[in-house]
Design a protein around this motif. Structure first.
Motif, short mmCIF file in Angstrom:
data_model
loop_
_atom_site.label_atom_id
_atom_site.label_comp_id
_atom_site.label_asym_id
_atom_site.label_seq_id
_atom_site.Cartn_x
_atom_site.Cartn_y
_atom_site.Cartn_z
N TYR A 181 -25.18 -27.46 10.12
CA TYR A 181 -24.23 -27.54 11.60
C TYR A 181 -23.45 -28.93 11.46
O TYR A 181 -23.69 -29.78 10.92
CB TYR A 181 -25.31 -27.73 12.63
N THR A 182 -22.59 -28.76 12.48
CA THR A 182 -21.72 -29.77 12.40
C THR A 182 -21.54 -30.09 14.11
O THR A 182 -21.74 -29.36 15.01
CB THR A 182 -20.38 -29.56 11.84
N THR A 183 -20.63 -31.08 14.44
CA THR A 183 -20.02 -31.36 15.79
C THR A 183 -18.63 -31.63 15.86
O THR A 183 -17.82 -31.88 14.72
CB THR A 183 -20.84 -32.74 16.30
N ASP A 184 -18.01 -31.28 17.00
CA ASP A 184 -16.64 -31.67 17.28
C ASP A 184 -16.20 -32.74 16.75
O ASP A 184 -15.35 -33.37 16.14
CB ASP A 184 -16.17 -31.30 18.67
N VAL A 185 -16.92 -33.98 17.32
CA VAL A 185 -16.61 -35.24 16.79
C VAL A 185 -16.70 -35.52 15.14
O VAL A 185 -15.87 -36.31 14.85
CB VAL A 185 -17.86 -36.12 17.56
N ILE A 204 -17.50 -29.60 5.88
CA ILE A 204 -18.11 -30.84 6.95
C ILE A 204 -19.21 -30.37 7.61
O ILE A 204 -18.96 -29.10 8.47
CB ILE A 204 -16.82 -30.89 7.99
N GLY A 205 -20.56 -30.80 7.70
CA GLY A 205 -21.63 -30.40 8.20
C GLY A 205 -22.62 -31.44 7.80
O GLY A 205 -22.58 -32.32 7.00
N THR A 206 -23.84 -31.04 8.20
CA THR A 206 -25.18 -31.81 7.83
C THR A 206 -25.39 -31.82 6.68
O THR A 206 -24.88 -30.62 5.81
CB THR A 206 -26.13 -31.39 8.75
N LYS A 207 -26.12 -32.71 5.98
CA LYS A 207 -26.61 -32.86 4.49
C LYS A 207 -27.50 -31.83 4.10
O LYS A 207 -27.84 -31.67 3.00
CB LYS A 207 -26.59 -34.10 3.97
#
Length: 273
Positions: free
Chosen positions: A183-187, A207-210
């Motif tokens: 998952y990722t965030t806009d920030v 771009i996302g969680t490891k």
């Protein structure tokens, strides 16, 4: 540096514009709603399919970097990206940062995927993103940056608003306990793009969680952290473990810009208060 964000009124586009505007001259486009942190005179209405208006915006701004966070008709988006590639080739300067998706791997879900993995999609959306990636890479080579992202979360994001509504109304939520995602965030997206721009990096970035977390557990944990009612799940069980995850493998990105699922959930609990 002059930056043009196509789709600056989108959820991710707004965060990207806010972050980049701190150090750059940032312009954006919108389709219907001019929702952005940018000044009114820096937002341009753009209609997919109107090639003249797109070319006029490019000629007027003469951006050095174009960030594409567009949505809408796939064929019309492809035409826009072809115009952008031709513009950049004609000007012999500048680059595009193209927002792609984890769906480019949705026909190969036996494992998580890294930047060097070969794309393989069976969905219309994933196939469209693949076509865009290949076209831009073929035309622009190192002047094309591909950003692949999983599901986006953040303050008042559409997914959290929908989860809140569904839990309040006891609406069944279709979920997959055997589907593991990152998952990722806009920030996080905005911060990575700012770093990629600053360091003039090229290539493909995930771009996302490891790490990953199964989708049902993630929804349950998010509901708990946000103090929502326990979700009512309608489970779609698969006989095997599947992944829809684009894990970050590039070494150039500093550790402070990375996060794992636990970090992301804690962040969402803080910003949603």
């Amino acid at each position: 540096m002059r930056i043009l964000i196509l789709g600056a009124s989108s959820y991710a586009g707004q965060a990207i514009a806010k972050t980049l505007a701190e150090n750059h001259e940032v312009y954006g486009t919108y389709h219907t709603h001019r929702k952005s942190c940018l000044a009114e005179n820096k937002m341009f209405q753009m209609q997919l399919g109107d090639s003249d208006s797109i070319k006029n915006i490019l000629d007027q701004i003469q951006p050095q970097i174009i960030i594409s966070s567009l949505r809408g008709d796939f064929q019309l988006q492809l035409e826009v990206h072809s115009i952008i590639a031709d513009y950049l080739l004609t000007n012999k300067a500048g680059k595009i940062i193209f927002m792609s998706s984890s769906n480019v791997f949705d026909a190969a879900m036996e494992k998580p995927h890294y930047e060097s993995d070969k794309t393989n999609s069976q969905s219309d959306y994933g196939k469209f993103k693949m076509v865009c990636e290949h076209m831009l890479q073929d035309k622009l080579k190192e002047r094309c940056v591909i950003i692949r992202i999983p599901q986006i979360f953040g303050k008042n994001c559409p997914r959290i608003l929908k989860l809140t509504e569904d839990t309040e109304n006891n609406t069944s939520i279709i979920t997959c306990p055997n589907l593991y995602m990152n998952y990722t965030t806009d920030v996080q997206i905005a911060e990575w793009i700012a770093y990629i721009t600053k360091e003039n990096l090229s290539g493909i970035f995930h771009i996302g969680t490891k790490d990953t977390c199964n989708y049902m557990r993630f929804q349950s944990e998010l509901s708990r952290i946000l103090k929502l009612k326990e979700p009512v799940f309608q489970k779609e069980v698969s006989s095997r473990k599947r992944f829809q995850a684009v894990l970050p493998g590039r070494k150039e990105i500093p550790e402070k810009l990375h996060m794992n699922v636990t970090d992301l959930l804690e962040y969402l609990g803080q910003v949603q208060k």
